[in-house]
Design a protein around this motif. Sequence first.
Motif: not given
Length: 740
Positions: A3-9, A11-19, A37-41
Amino acid sequence: MTAADRAERARAADALCQEAFASVGCPETGVALVAVGGYGREELAPYSDLDVVLVHDVEVEAGEWAGKIWYPLWDSGANIDHAVRSFPEVLEQAGADLKVALGLLDLRHLAGDPNLTLRLRTAILAAWRRDAKQRLPQLHDLVRDRGSLLGEIAHLSVPDIKEATGGLRDATVLKALTATWLVDVPHGELESCRQALLDVRDVVHQVAGRGTDRIAPELWADMAPLLELPDAAAVQLHVRRLGKRITHLSRLVWRRADAVVRRPARSATTRRPQLTSLGNGLAIAYEEIVLDRDAKPSGDPLLLLRAAAEAAERDVVLEPSTTARLIAEVPPIPEPWPAEARDLLVRLLAAGRGLLPVWETLEETGALATILPEWERVRLLPHASVVHRFTVDRHLVETCIEASALIRRVSRPDVLMISALLHDIGKGGTVEHSIAGEPIAREIAARVGFDARETELVAALVRWHLLLPQTATTRDPEDPQTVELVTTRIHDREELELLAALTEADAKATSEKAWTTWRASLIRSLVRRASVELSEHLTFEEEPRTVDVPASVRSVPNAVAVTVTEDGDGSTITVMSRDRVGLLADTAAAIALQRVSIRAARVWTEDGIGISRWQVSRTGIDAKVLRERLEAIAEGRLDAGTRLRPADADGLAPIVVLHPEASERATVLEVRAADRPGVVHLVCAALAGLGLTVRSAHVDTLGPQAVDVFYVQDADAEALSAERAAAAADAVRTALSPSG
C-alpha cells in the motif's frame, strides 16, 4: 508491492496534476481539479490511468485553461482519463450513471479551490444516501450481469482480478454500500482481502510490463517470488482464496442490502430486531438465521447443522457471527452420527440454490472443518479438464444443487445427496480419483451414520460415477457385453437409478456441453437396457411384531390404545384399535397435528386389530392427548383435512408408482414426496375415500423426502384390478399436489 508503494505513486501523480493546474492560470476560486475512482483512493498500480475531473462553479466560465491543463500531463507520459464539468453537471451525471456515481464516491482534492471539492463531495454523498434504496436494485443488477459475463475469480483459469466476481470492482461496490449507511460490511476482512488483491494487481502489471487485470497462464510462475510464494500453484491458490473470500462477503452484504430495500421503514421506537422463533434454539431476524434468545448451544451438538439446514431451505442468510459462536460452543456430534444429524445434513444438501451461500458461510467461518474435515483436500482445487467451469469444491456443491431436483427419481435421496457431495472427493492425488475417493467416501458415510449396506452403496456410487457416461459414449450399444459391463458392477435397480441420477447431476454441474441431448439419450438408453437385466422386485424387511394388544381394544368396538416410549433422541408411538377403513389416515393425522417429524413407520393388522408403530423426532409427547385427538378425528369433531392441506414444499411434483409384481395379495403403491406433516394422512385418506384398505405400510423419511410404500387391498382383501390401481394412484397424486 505494498500500500505504501501505491500511495507513493499517487503522491507523484498528485505533484504532476498540481503543477499542471498551476501552470495554465486556472482561477483560484470556483475551480478544482479532483481525482476519482482508484486514483481518488490513492491506489495506483504501475500502469494505472489517472482519472481526473476539472470541476467549476456555474458562475465560472471554462476558459482556455480548461483545455490547456491536460497538455503537461500528456507530455509527462501519464495515461489520463479526464473531463471538464460544471458543479451541476457532475451531480446530474452521477444521478444518471451508477458507474460515474461509484467513481465520485472516492473523490479526492488535488488542486484549486478546496471549498468547491468539499461542497461537491458533500453533495455526492448526500445524494447517494438519499437515493440509495431506489438505486441499489439497479446496482445489484449490474453486479450480477458482470458476474454472469466474466465468472468468478475462484474458478477461472484466466481470472480478471478487477472485473470478475470476487475482484476489486466488487470490493469497491461493497465500500459504496457501506457509504449508504443502510448495511454494514465486515470492514477488517474486506480491507485485508482488498489490499492483498491490490498487491496482486501491482505484481501483474510489473510482470506483464503493461496495464492489465487478467492473469495469463504464463504469468503465474513469475509472480511467485514477487509475492513471496513458493511457486505458480501457490499464487493461483492465493488469488482464488482472495476472490472466494470477497465473493462470500459480497453475497452476504448484498443479501442484507436486498432485505433492507424490501423492508418497510421502521418506526423510531423500533430498535431491536424482530425475532421469529423457529424452535430448537433458532430464530429468524431480517432474513437471517440466528440463535433464539433462550438458546443454549452447549447442550445441542446438532444446532450448527440445524441452523445451516434451516437457512438453506429457507434461502436466507446463515448469520456468520452466529455460526462462529456455534463453532465455539456446540459440542462435537457423536460418532457415528445419530439419525437426526444425518437427516439434517441431507436436508442441507438437498436445499437447491439455497445451499450455495450457506455452504460458503460454513467454509469461510471454519465451520465446515468441524463437520467434514476431508473437504480441505478439494477446497479451491482446479480440475485438470478445461470442460469444468468450477473448481472441484464448487463443482461438488453444484452437483448437489442439480441432484436436489432429481430426488423424486430415486428411492434413497439421502444416499444420492451424500454421493453427490463426495463423488470427486478423491481428486488431487496421483491415483485415479474414483478409485481414491471410494475409501474416503466409505469412511465418511459410516461416520455420518449410514449402516453397512448404505455405506457400501455410497462407496460404490463414488467408485463407479463415471461408468455410465464412459460406457454409453465409447461402447457399441447393441453389443450385449456393453450392458454386461454395467450389470457386473451395479448390483440392483436401486443402485442403478441412483447412479443414473448422480451421472446426470454431475454432468449438468460440469458444463452445458457435458449433458447434451445426444449424450443424455445414450446414457438413458443404457440405463433402460441394464435395468431389464437387474432384479425388479421390491423387498422390505419385516420388523418383529411383539405388541401385546390390551383386552379393552379387543372387546370395545371403538377403543384406542396409545403408548409412547422415549429412546434418547426421539420417541416411538404405538397405536392400536379395531381395524377399519380410514384408521391409518386418522392416526397419521393425529400424529401430524403434533407437528413432529416422522422418521419411520410400520403398519400392519393382527387378528382384526390395526397396529401402527411410529418413530418420531421429538420427546415429551403426551399419549393421552394424542389418543384424545385421534378419537376426535375419528368421531368427526376435529377436521384434520383442512389443517393438513398440501403445500409446494420443495417445488417438485410428487411421484406415485405402482409395483404390481411386488406382491400377490396386495397392490404395492410407492410414494415419493416432500417430507412435511400430513403426507401419510393425505395418502391414506385418498385411499380410504375409494373404499380401499392399507394392509401394511413402510414409511421412511430420508432427508427432505418421504419414501412411503403402501400395500393396498380392496374390500375382499385382494390385490386391486389394474383399473382400481390406476385410480388409487391418481387419487394419491391429486391429494399430494398443492392444487389438489
